[in-house]
Design a protein around this motif. Structure first.
Motif, PDB file in Angstrom:
ATOM      1  N   LEU A 344      10.355   0.480  -3.915  1.00 12.87           N
ATOM      2  CA  LEU A 344       9.300   0.392  -5.167  1.00 12.87           C
ATOM      3  C   LEU A 344       7.904   1.321  -5.589  1.00 12.87           C
ATOM      4  O   LEU A 344       7.702   2.157  -5.976  1.00 12.87           O
ATOM      5  CB  LEU A 344       9.146  -0.618  -5.973  1.00 12.87           C
ATOM      6  CG  LEU A 344      10.872  -1.228  -6.466  1.00 12.87           C
ATOM      7  CD1 LEU A 344      10.839  -3.092  -6.890  1.00 12.87           C
ATOM      8  CD2 LEU A 344      11.026  -0.416  -8.078  1.00 12.87           C
ATOM      9  N   MET A 345       7.263   0.999  -4.550  1.00 19.55           N
ATOM     10  CA  MET A 345       5.659   1.428  -4.245  1.00 19.55           C
ATOM     11  C   MET A 345       5.855   3.494  -4.252  1.00 19.55           C
ATOM     12  O   MET A 345       5.524   3.814  -4.913  1.00 19.55           O
ATOM     13  CB  MET A 345       5.250   0.630  -2.731  1.00 19.55           C
ATOM     14  CG  MET A 345       5.039  -0.905  -3.341  1.00 19.55           C
ATOM     15  SD  MET A 345       4.002  -1.191  -1.651  1.00 19.55           S
ATOM     16  CE  MET A 345       3.329  -2.879  -2.896  1.00 19.55           C
ATOM     17  N   ARG A 346       7.111   3.201  -3.165  1.00 13.71           N
ATOM     18  CA  ARG A 346       7.126   5.276  -3.145  1.00 13.71           C
ATOM     19  C   ARG A 346       7.053   5.695  -4.526  1.00 13.71           C
ATOM     20  O   ARG A 346       6.737   7.127  -4.902  1.00 13.71           O
ATOM     21  CB  ARG A 346       7.662   5.508  -2.145  1.00 13.71           C
ATOM     22  CG  ARG A 346       7.515   4.897  -0.925  1.00 13.71           C
ATOM     23  CD  ARG A 346       6.498   5.791  -0.077  1.00 13.71           C
ATOM     24  NE  ARG A 346       6.958   6.824  -0.497  1.00 13.71           N
ATOM     25  CZ  ARG A 346       6.128   7.972   0.461  1.00 13.71           C
ATOM     26  NH1 ARG A 346       5.411   7.496   1.135  1.00 13.71           N
ATOM     27  NH2 ARG A 346       6.663   9.212  -0.014  1.00 13.71           N
ATOM     28  N   ALA A 347       8.124   5.189  -5.065  1.00  6.34           N
ATOM     29  CA  ALA A 347       8.316   5.738  -6.854  1.00  6.34           C
ATOM     30  C   ALA A 347       7.241   5.908  -7.242  1.00  6.34           C
ATOM     31  O   ALA A 347       6.889   6.420  -8.277  1.00  6.34           O
ATOM     32  CB  ALA A 347       9.958   4.975  -7.455  1.00  6.34           C
ATOM     33  N   LEU A 348       6.396   5.104  -7.714  1.00  6.32           N
ATOM     34  CA  LEU A 348       5.260   4.184  -8.292  1.00  6.32           C
ATOM     35  C   LEU A 348       3.899   5.219  -7.915  1.00  6.32           C
ATOM     36  O   LEU A 348       3.263   5.961  -8.603  1.00  6.32           O
ATOM     37  CB  LEU A 348       5.210   2.683  -8.206  1.00  6.32           C
ATOM     38  CG  LEU A 348       6.033   2.160  -8.958  1.00  6.32           C
ATOM     39  CD1 LEU A 348       5.397   0.511  -9.509  1.00  6.32           C
ATOM     40  CD2 LEU A 348       5.968   2.123 -10.516  1.00  6.32           C
ATOM     41  N   ASP A 349       3.482   4.593  -6.755  1.00  7.70           N
ATOM     42  CA  ASP A 349       2.317   5.244  -6.198  1.00  7.70           C
ATOM     43  C   ASP A 349       2.497   5.515  -4.588  1.00  7.70           C
ATOM     44  O   ASP A 349       1.730   4.856  -4.681  1.00  7.70           O
ATOM     45  CB  ASP A 349       0.671   4.707  -6.483  1.00  7.70           C
ATOM     46  CG  ASP A 349      -0.284   5.544  -6.828  1.00  7.70           C
ATOM     47  OD1 ASP A 349      -0.572   6.562  -6.162  1.00  7.70           O
ATOM     48  OD2 ASP A 349      -1.333   5.050  -7.583  1.00  7.70           O
ATOM     49  N   PRO A 350       3.000   6.908  -3.814  1.00 10.66           N
ATOM     50  CA  PRO A 350       2.901   6.858  -2.667  1.00 10.66           C
ATOM     51  C   PRO A 350       1.646   6.599  -1.810  1.00 10.66           C
ATOM     52  O   PRO A 350       1.107   5.893  -0.971  1.00 10.66           O
ATOM     53  CB  PRO A 350       4.195   8.068  -2.289  1.00 10.66           C
ATOM     54  CG  PRO A 350       3.833   8.356  -3.675  1.00 10.66           C
ATOM     55  CD  PRO A 350       3.238   7.917  -4.813  1.00 10.66           C
ATOM     56  N   LEU A 351       0.546   7.064  -2.398  1.00  8.57           N
ATOM     57  CA  LEU A 351      -0.825   7.441  -1.840  1.00  8.57           C
ATOM     58  C   LEU A 351      -1.304   5.909  -2.324  1.00  8.57           C
ATOM     59  O   LEU A 351      -2.417   5.872  -1.062  1.00  8.57           O
ATOM     60  CB  LEU A 351      -1.758   8.265  -1.991  1.00  8.57           C
ATOM     61  CG  LEU A 351      -1.013  10.125  -1.752  1.00  8.57           C
ATOM     62  CD1 LEU A 351      -1.943  10.746  -2.545  1.00  8.57           C
ATOM     63  CD2 LEU A 351      -0.590   9.961  -0.326  1.00  8.57           C
ATOM     64  N   GLY A 352      -1.193   5.164  -3.669  1.00 12.19           N
ATOM     65  CA  GLY A 352      -2.234   4.190  -3.271  1.00 12.19           C
ATOM     66  C   GLY A 352      -1.460   3.532  -2.833  1.00 12.19           C
ATOM     67  O   GLY A 352      -2.243   2.138  -2.723  1.00 12.19           O
ATOM     68  N   HIS A 353       0.167   2.927  -2.177  1.00  6.81           N
ATOM     69  CA  HIS A 353       0.025   1.961  -1.980  1.00  6.81           C
ATOM     70  C   HIS A 353       0.110   2.061  -0.184  1.00  6.81           C
ATOM     71  O   HIS A 353       1.009   1.350   0.900  1.00  6.81           O
ATOM     72  CB  HIS A 353       1.873   1.021  -2.411  1.00  6.81           C
ATOM     73  CG  HIS A 353       1.716   1.204  -3.915  1.00  6.81           C
ATOM     74  ND1 HIS A 353       1.004   0.043  -4.522  1.00  6.81           N
ATOM     75  CD2 HIS A 353       1.331   1.487  -5.302  1.00  6.81           C
ATOM     76  CE1 HIS A 353       1.302   0.058  -5.575  1.00  6.81           C
ATOM     77  NE2 HIS A 353       1.423   0.152  -6.309  1.00  6.81           N
ATOM     78  N   GLU A 354      -0.449   2.690   0.167  1.00  7.23           N
ATOM     79  CA  GLU A 354       0.151   3.210   1.657  1.00  7.23           C
ATOM     80  C   GLU A 354       0.122   2.363   2.645  1.00  7.23           C
ATOM     81  O   GLU A 354       0.802   2.279   3.567  1.00  7.23           O
ATOM     82  CB  GLU A 354      -0.850   4.646   1.704  1.00  7.23           C
ATOM     83  CG  GLU A 354      -0.410   5.257   3.718  1.00  7.23           C
ATOM     84  CD  GLU A 354      -1.122   6.211   3.985  1.00  7.23           C
ATOM     85  OE1 GLU A 354      -1.853   7.104   4.715  1.00  7.23           O
ATOM     86  OE2 GLU A 354      -0.574   7.113   3.143  1.00  7.23           O
ATOM     87  N   LYS A 355      -1.440   1.588   3.157  1.00  7.65           N
ATOM     88  CA  LYS A 355      -1.625   0.789   3.479  1.00  7.65           C
ATOM     89  C   LYS A 355      -0.350  -0.565   3.196  1.00  7.65           C
ATOM     90  O   LYS A 355      -0.042  -0.884   3.722  1.00  7.65           O
ATOM     91  CB  LYS A 355      -3.404   0.007   3.279  1.00  7.65           C
ATOM     92  CG  LYS A 355      -4.468   1.335   3.315  1.00  7.65           C
ATOM     93  CD  LYS A 355      -5.323   0.760   2.619  1.00  7.65           C
ATOM     94  CE  LYS A 355      -7.022   1.444   3.688  1.00  7.65           C
ATOM     95  NZ  LYS A 355      -7.938   1.195   3.469  1.00  7.65           N
ATOM     96  N   GLU A 356      -0.546  -0.591   1.953  1.00  7.36           N
ATOM     97  CA  GLU A 356       0.698  -2.043   1.656  1.00  7.36           C
ATOM     98  C   GLU A 356       1.843  -1.617   2.848  1.00  7.36           C
ATOM     99  O   GLU A 356       2.771  -2.689   3.197  1.00  7.36           O
ATOM    100  CB  GLU A 356       0.035  -2.666   0.548  1.00  7.36           C
ATOM    101  CG  GLU A 356      -0.463  -3.067  -0.627  1.00  7.36           C
ATOM    102  CD  GLU A 356      -0.742  -2.600  -1.602  1.00  7.36           C
ATOM    103  OE1 GLU A 356       0.250  -4.121  -2.493  1.00  7.36           O
ATOM    104  OE2 GLU A 356      -1.191  -1.848  -2.683  1.00  7.36           O
ATOM    105  N   THR A 357       2.505  -0.373   1.684  1.00  2.00           N
ATOM    106  CA  THR A 357       3.588   0.401   2.717  1.00  2.00           C
ATOM    107  C   THR A 357       3.770   0.026   4.085  1.00  2.00           C
ATOM    108  O   THR A 357       4.502  -0.619   4.955  1.00  2.00           O
ATOM    109  CB  THR A 357       3.692   1.553   1.686  1.00  2.00           C
ATOM    110  OG1 THR A 357       3.888   1.680   0.631  1.00  2.00           O
ATOM    111  CG2 THR A 357       5.401   2.231   2.485  1.00  2.00           C
ATOM    112  N   LEU A 358       2.617   0.786   4.442  1.00  2.00           N
ATOM    113  CA  LEU A 358       2.726  -0.023   6.195  1.00  2.00           C
ATOM    114  C   LEU A 358       2.707  -1.090   6.754  1.00  2.00           C
ATOM    115  O   LEU A 358       3.545  -1.414   7.835  1.00  2.00           O
ATOM    116  CB  LEU A 358       1.098   0.806   6.988  1.00  2.00           C
ATOM    117  CG  LEU A 358       1.039   3.040   6.093  1.00  2.00           C
ATOM    118  CD1 LEU A 358      -0.165   3.332   7.002  1.00  2.00           C
ATOM    119  CD2 LEU A 358       2.266   3.053   7.283  1.00  2.00           C
TER     120      LEU A 358
END
Length: 522
Positions: A344-358
């Motif tokens: 979901l984070m990738r679909a919405l804002d991949p750069l903005g959510h990068e730290k959370e995704t990692l």
């Protein structure tokens, strides 16, 4: 001795069970033969219904008997009034329900029930929905019942919103109800359909439905899937090397460039690359006095790594993300919830959510170590996509992803124009053949990996400097000759970066052997 119950031995019990089974089998075979004789004789009467009912009550998976039963019902239907037909088939529904108690996953029972409802003058779809609810409360993964429910919903006109509420209720009672998640993934695209593509715009075609039944992925892959259009992504022209490099979205066969096509520096050259298979082309102009030129699509403009979101779709995904974050607070180690949040984070804002995704990827590897390699590859893919986007925003030709724990390389067709790549301190095992797409690459840093193969370095015409310290390179005949060839594109200074001092002597001997094998004198 009197008044005491005699305890039977195990051997006696087994013998009695065997005799009981033989007795039942004999009765079943006798009834089966009688039914088959009646069918062969073309008899379609009440006795046939009774005999088949007797057999199907104990074994609901006898498909031939269900077929014969339908033949009998159709025959009886022709001689009865509408009210009698209604009663006949309602009685049949009660019988099927009894059979489902014997085997709730009987193919024959569910198929026959669908057929009976098509013959009923006045089917009661509300009752059928209630039956589905009861069966799914007993076994939430009964896919026969899920399939039947879709038929009932379609025939009864139940709205998509009501069915979404139904999935909400089931997921609320069991978050890991994968069947409910899958059903939900088929409902959301109906509620929020993909807008029709505009021939005058760059909007990608609507993605096809391909949700996986074993994975809930709220993201409901329809909403998150970004299908990449097959296209010519980049054309690069070099006057000095008389070379035209073309990056396609998939491997294709190319024709040779005619000699002297772009070597004349005093003239302007206009080239058109046609991809006949896909009916597309790309134009590129090499202007007078210019040594090189290129024409490419922007990964950002083309939405290569994520689908374009409408306001409605974005609001749905935001709501899903919020719900999943709340669920994660209740089950902080639920892998499905973590993976869904990442997508979901990738679909919405991949750069903005990068730290959370990692951070979520790291948690996933800890809670689901059996799939650690999959999560590492997926994380590597997302990091490469983000770096490509950042590189485009900065308008540079340098690609740096050192110390990111990369395990795989992808999207190399997007790096055709890159001149400097830093992949040091990762977990790469090889430089794949697709690395040859980097036709402008001049400097490669890939220290401190686990690289064993240099297969991807054999066809890079502009490569000048390579650093591969602390790797596990297995020097085949081809790689030894390539590295030691003084006429290669490498500068001599790069040669020493490939090996440690302890390897130097043995590699010199290997080089000599390699040159001798080629038939050249040392």
């Amino acid at each position: 001795m009197h008044g005491r119950v005699k305890v039977k031995s195990t051997a006696q019990q087994e013998e009695e069970k065997r005799k009981e089974r033989e007795k039942k089998l004999k009765a079943f075979v006798s009834a089966r033969d009688a039914v088959l004789r009646k069918r062969s004789a073309g008899e379609h009467d009440e006795e046939a219904l009774q005999l088949t009912q007797q057999l199907l009550s104990s074994n609901p998976d006898f498909a031939t008997l269900w077929n014969y039963r339908r033949e009998v019902l159709l025959q009886l239907e022709t001689s009865r009034e509408k009210d009698e037909v209604q009663k006949l088939y309602e009685s049949e529904l009660h019988f099927i329900e009894a059979c489902l108690k014997v085997n709730p996953k009987s193919y024959g029972c569910w198929h026959h029930r669908s057929w009976v409802n098509t013959r009923l003058p006045q089917p009661d779809w509300t009752r059928e929905l209630g039956l589905c609810d009861r069966c799914l409360s007993l076994d939430e993964r009964n896919f026969h019942c899920w399939d039947y429910r879709r038929v009932v919903v379609k025939e009864s006109g139940v709205s998509v919103e009501q069915e979404l509420q139904f999935t909400d209720r089931l997921i609320g009672s069991n978050f890991s109800n994968y069947s409910s998640w899958h059903y939900r993934s088929t409902l959301l695209p109906q509620l929020h359909p993909q807008p029709a593509p505009d021939s005058a715009s760059n909007t990608s075609p609507s993605p096809t439905a391909s949700p996986q039944i074993h994975s809930h992925r709220v993201c409901e892959e329809q909403l998150l899937k970004a299908e990449r259009e097959e296209m010519i992504s980049c054309v690069y022209v070099s006057r000095e090397r008389e070379r035209v490099s073309v990056a396609f979205s998939k491997p294709v066969h190319l024709c040779d460039l005619p000699p002297g096509s772009v070597s004349d520096i005093s003239n302007e050259h206009n080239l058109t690359v046609h991809w006949t298979e896909k009916y597309t082309h790309r134009d590129c102009a090499l202007y007078t006095g210019c040594a090189e030129s290129w024409c490419r699509d922007s990964a950002t403009d083309q939405e290569l790594f994520r689908s374009e979101l409408s306001v409605e779709k974005s609001s749905v995904l935001q709501a899903e993300l919020q719900s999943c974050n709340q669920l994660l607070e209740l089950e902080p180690q639920n892998k499905w919830c973590l993976l869904t949040i990442i997508l979901l984070m990738r679909a919405l804002d991949p750069l903005g959510h990068e730290k959370e995704t990692l951070a979520h990827f790291q948690t996933l590897k800890e809670v689901d170590p059996m799939r650690s390699s999959y999560y590492s590859d997926l994380c590597s893919k997302f990091l490469i996509e983000n770096t490509i986007l950042k590189m485009e925003y900065a308008e540079v030709r340098v690609f740096s992803l050192s110390n990111k724990n990369l395990t795989t390389l992808c999207h190399l067709d997007q790096l055709l124009l890159v001149t400097h790549i830093n992949l040091s301190s990762n977990q790469l095992l090889r430089l794949p053949p697709q690395f040859a797409m980097l036709q402008c690459l001049e400097v490669l840093e890939a220290d401190d990996n686990a690289i064993e193969s240099l297969e991807g370095l054999y066809h890079l015409p502009k490569l000048e400097e390579v650093s591969l310290r602390n790797n596990r390179i297995l020097f085949s005949k081809q790689s030894k000759c390539f590295i030691r060839n003084p006429f290669s594109a490498f500068r001599a200074s790069a040669w020493f970066d490939l090996v440690s001092r302890s390897q130097y002597s043995s590699l010199i001997n290997s080089y000599r052997l390699c040159r001798i094998m080629e038939g050249q004198q040392i």
